[in-house]
Design a protein around this motif. Structure first.
Motif, PDB file in Angstrom:
ATOM      1  N   ILE A  93      16.012 -80.816   1.345  1.00 29.55           N
ATOM      2  CA  ILE A  93      17.201 -80.919   0.499  1.00 29.55           C
ATOM      3  C   ILE A  93      16.810 -80.914  -0.974  1.00 29.55           C
ATOM      4  O   ILE A  93      17.403 -80.205  -1.794  1.00 29.55           O
ATOM      5  CB  ILE A  93      17.997 -82.207   0.840  1.00 29.55           C
ATOM      6  CG1 ILE A  93      18.590 -82.100   2.253  1.00 29.55           C
ATOM      7  CG2 ILE A  93      19.109 -82.438  -0.189  1.00 29.55           C
ATOM      8  CD1 ILE A  93      19.274 -83.365   2.721  1.00 29.55           C
ATOM      9  N   CYS A  94      15.804 -81.704  -1.309  1.00 36.93           N
ATOM     10  CA  CYS A  94      15.341 -81.760  -2.699  1.00 36.93           C
ATOM     11  C   CYS A  94      14.788 -80.410  -3.146  1.00 36.93           C
ATOM     12  O   CYS A  94      14.999 -79.980  -4.283  1.00 36.93           O
ATOM     13  CB  CYS A  94      14.273 -82.845  -2.855  1.00 36.93           C
ATOM     14  SG  CYS A  94      14.899 -84.526  -2.685  1.00 36.93           S
ATOM     15  N   ASP A  95      14.092 -79.730  -2.233  1.00 37.92           N
ATOM     16  CA  ASP A  95      13.554 -78.405  -2.538  1.00 37.92           C
ATOM     17  C   ASP A  95      14.686 -77.431  -2.831  1.00 37.92           C
ATOM     18  O   ASP A  95      14.589 -76.611  -3.751  1.00 37.92           O
ATOM     19  CB  ASP A  95      12.718 -77.898  -1.368  1.00 37.92           C
ATOM     20  CG  ASP A  95      12.166 -76.501  -1.615  1.00 37.92           C
ATOM     21  OD1 ASP A  95      11.105 -76.390  -2.253  1.00 37.92           O
ATOM     22  OD2 ASP A  95      12.796 -75.515  -1.185  1.00 37.92           O
ATOM     23  N   ALA A  96      15.754 -77.525  -2.069  1.00 39.44           N
ATOM     24  CA  ALA A  96      16.909 -76.648  -2.279  1.00 39.44           C
ATOM     25  C   ALA A  96      17.548 -76.899  -3.644  1.00 39.44           C
ATOM     26  O   ALA A  96      17.938 -75.953  -4.344  1.00 39.44           O
ATOM     27  CB  ALA A  96      17.936 -76.855  -1.167  1.00 39.44           C
ATOM     28  N   VAL A  97      17.627 -78.168  -4.030  1.00 42.16           N
ATOM     29  CA  VAL A  97      18.192 -78.511  -5.343  1.00 42.16           C
ATOM     30  C   VAL A  97      17.287 -77.959  -6.447  1.00 42.16           C
ATOM     31  O   VAL A  97      17.758 -77.341  -7.414  1.00 42.16           O
ATOM     32  CB  VAL A  97      18.349 -80.037  -5.492  1.00 42.16           C
ATOM     33  CG1 VAL A  97      18.790 -80.388  -6.912  1.00 42.16           C
ATOM     34  CG2 VAL A  97      19.362 -80.572  -4.490  1.00 42.16           C
ATOM     35  N   GLY A  98      15.977 -78.199  -6.308  1.00 42.60           N
ATOM     36  CA  GLY A  98      15.033 -77.691  -7.305  1.00 42.60           C
ATOM     37  C   GLY A  98      15.075 -76.182  -7.410  1.00 42.60           C
ATOM     38  O   GLY A  98      15.071 -75.620  -8.515  1.00 42.60           O
ATOM     39  N   LEU A  99      15.150 -75.510  -6.267  1.00 42.34           N
ATOM     40  CA  LEU A  99      15.226 -74.045  -6.245  1.00 42.34           C
ATOM     41  C   LEU A  99      16.450 -73.555  -7.004  1.00 42.34           C
ATOM     42  O   LEU A  99      16.360 -72.655  -7.843  1.00 42.34           O
ATOM     43  CB  LEU A  99      15.285 -73.557  -4.796  1.00 42.34           C
ATOM     44  CG  LEU A  99      15.489 -72.051  -4.597  1.00 42.34           C
ATOM     45  CD1 LEU A  99      14.217 -71.305  -4.980  1.00 42.34           C
ATOM     46  CD2 LEU A  99      15.875 -71.753  -3.152  1.00 42.34           C
ATOM     47  N   ALA A 100      17.593 -74.154  -6.706  1.00 36.20           N
ATOM     48  CA  ALA A 100      18.852 -73.722  -7.331  1.00 36.20           C
ATOM     49  C   ALA A 100      18.812 -73.896  -8.845  1.00 36.20           C
ATOM     50  O   ALA A 100      19.249 -73.015  -9.598  1.00 36.20           O
ATOM     51  CB  ALA A 100      20.016 -74.511  -6.732  1.00 36.20           C
ATOM     52  N   VAL A 101      18.280 -75.019  -9.288  1.00 36.39           N
ATOM     53  CA  VAL A 101      18.198 -75.279 -10.730  1.00 36.39           C
ATOM     54  C   VAL A 101      17.225 -74.307 -11.392  1.00 36.39           C
ATOM     55  O   VAL A 101      17.492 -73.775 -12.479  1.00 36.39           O
ATOM     56  CB  VAL A 101      17.767 -76.735 -10.999  1.00 36.39           C
ATOM     57  CG1 VAL A 101      17.520 -76.961 -12.482  1.00 36.39           C
ATOM     58  CG2 VAL A 101      18.840 -77.698 -10.505  1.00 36.39           C
ATOM     59  N   THR A 127      11.337 -67.390 -11.066  1.00 36.09           N
ATOM     60  CA  THR A 127      11.214 -68.802 -11.424  1.00 36.09           C
ATOM     61  C   THR A 127      11.350 -69.692 -10.197  1.00 36.09           C
ATOM     62  O   THR A 127      10.612 -70.667 -10.033  1.00 36.09           O
ATOM     63  CB  THR A 127      12.281 -69.195 -12.463  1.00 36.09           C
ATOM     64  OG1 THR A 127      12.208 -68.313 -13.585  1.00 36.09           O
ATOM     65  CG2 THR A 127      12.072 -70.629 -12.938  1.00 36.09           C
ATOM     66  N   GLY A 128      12.304 -69.339  -9.328  1.00 30.67           N
ATOM     67  CA  GLY A 128      12.540 -70.162  -8.146  1.00 30.67           C
ATOM     68  C   GLY A 128      11.498 -69.985  -7.052  1.00 30.67           C
ATOM     69  O   GLY A 128      11.113 -70.953  -6.393  1.00 30.67           O
ATOM     70  N   CYS A 129      11.041 -68.753  -6.850  1.00 30.96           N
ATOM     71  CA  CYS A 129      10.179 -68.439  -5.704  1.00 30.96           C
ATOM     72  C   CYS A 129       8.717 -68.193  -6.059  1.00 30.96           C
ATOM     73  O   CYS A 129       7.853 -68.236  -5.174  1.00 30.96           O
ATOM     74  CB  CYS A 129      10.712 -67.192  -4.986  1.00 30.96           C
ATOM     75  SG  CYS A 129      12.417 -67.319  -4.425  1.00 30.96           S
ATOM     76  N   GLY A 130       8.437 -67.908  -7.339  1.00 29.56           N
ATOM     77  CA  GLY A 130       7.086 -67.501  -7.732  1.00 29.56           C
ATOM     78  C   GLY A 130       6.010 -68.504  -7.400  1.00 29.56           C
ATOM     79  O   GLY A 130       4.925 -68.131  -6.923  1.00 29.56           O
ATOM     80  N   GLY A 131       6.274 -69.774  -7.638  1.00 28.88           N
ATOM     81  CA  GLY A 131       5.271 -70.804  -7.370  1.00 28.88           C
ATOM     82  C   GLY A 131       4.902 -70.876  -5.902  1.00 28.88           C
ATOM     83  O   GLY A 131       3.728 -71.005  -5.542  1.00 28.88           O
ATOM     84  N   GLY A 132       5.910 -70.780  -5.036  1.00 27.26           N
ATOM     85  CA  GLY A 132       5.657 -70.822  -3.597  1.00 27.26           C
ATOM     86  C   GLY A 132       4.868 -69.620  -3.123  1.00 27.26           C
ATOM     87  O   GLY A 132       4.000 -69.735  -2.247  1.00 27.26           O
ATOM     88  N   ILE A 133       5.159 -68.455  -3.694  1.00 28.81           N
ATOM     89  CA  ILE A 133       4.431 -67.247  -3.326  1.00 28.81           C
ATOM     90  C   ILE A 133       2.961 -67.361  -3.739  1.00 28.81           C
ATOM     91  O   ILE A 133       2.054 -67.022  -2.972  1.00 28.81           O
ATOM     92  CB  ILE A 133       5.076 -66.005  -3.976  1.00 28.81           C
ATOM     93  CG1 ILE A 133       6.471 -65.765  -3.373  1.00 28.81           C
ATOM     94  CG2 ILE A 133       4.201 -64.778  -3.790  1.00 28.81           C
ATOM     95  CD1 ILE A 133       7.231 -64.636  -4.031  1.00 28.81           C
TER      96      ILE A 133
END
Length: 204
Positions: A93-101, A127-133
């Protein structure tokens, strides 16, 4: 401290935690966990700023991001080593909030440098996905956002929402809020109902 800035720091902390958890799965040491946590937290924003020519990048102008990563990673390593189980759903849930922001922040920053909705939406996704990739690439895994899970797709839809709102004359703050809300709702709904995109190839 503005609400957007607060959520930006919050997202940074959450993404850092996810990096530490991946590091623990690969049995990395504390330094490896710090590197992976930091890469996950600010990797996407760093790529965005470099691509836009927004240098020095954001965390060089504001060390709060680095302190947040350091403190969060240390606390996470201690928690992991204590063998305490971290429930998965609060982190999701927190990850989803961080992603959206992060999507909204990436879009907004891109519009300050490039008057292009396409570029802004792309920067929001990065910005949202780059770190995870970057994190998954470093550990030799196929990035989760490139598989079936509706993750990057929610970012794209959020960015398109931001662009459409601005295009019809909605003010920037309201457009930002709409982007965050749409991204979050789609991401949360996909997790709740286990939605996924079709595979690019047949399982046969």
């Amino acid at each position: 401290m503005s609400l957007i800035y607060f959520f930006d720091i919050f997202g940074t902390a959450i993404f850092a935690i996810s990096g530490v958890l991946v590091a623990s799965r690969f049995r990395m040491d504390a330094f490896g966990a710090l590197v992976l946590g930091g890469l996950t937290a600010i990797g996407g924003g760093t790529v965005r700023d470099v691509a836009l020519g927004a240098t020095p990048v954001f965390w060089m102008n504001d060390n709060t991001y680095l302190w947040t990563i350091l403190i969060t990673c240390i606390a996470s390593v201690i928690l992991v080593r204590s063998k305490k189980t971290i429930p998965n759903w609060p982190l999701l849930i927190c990850d989803a909030v961080g992603l959206a922001v992060f999507v909204g922040i990436g879009f907004d920053k891109a519009m300050q440098f490039q008057d292009s909705y396409v570029v802004a939406t792309t920067m929001g996704v990065i910005t949202g996905c780059g770190g995870g990739i970057l994190r998954d690439s470093l550990t030799g895994e196929v990035a989760g956002v490139l598989q079936q899970e509706i993750y990057a797709t929610s970012c794209i839809i959020g960015g398109v929402t931001y662009a459409m709102a601005l295009n019809v004359g909605v003010d920037n703050m309201t457009s930002f809020t709409m982007c965050v809300a749409v991204t979050l709702v789609i991401r949360m709904t996909s997790m709740l109902f286990n939605w996924s995109l079709p595979l690019a190839c047949s399982d046969k």
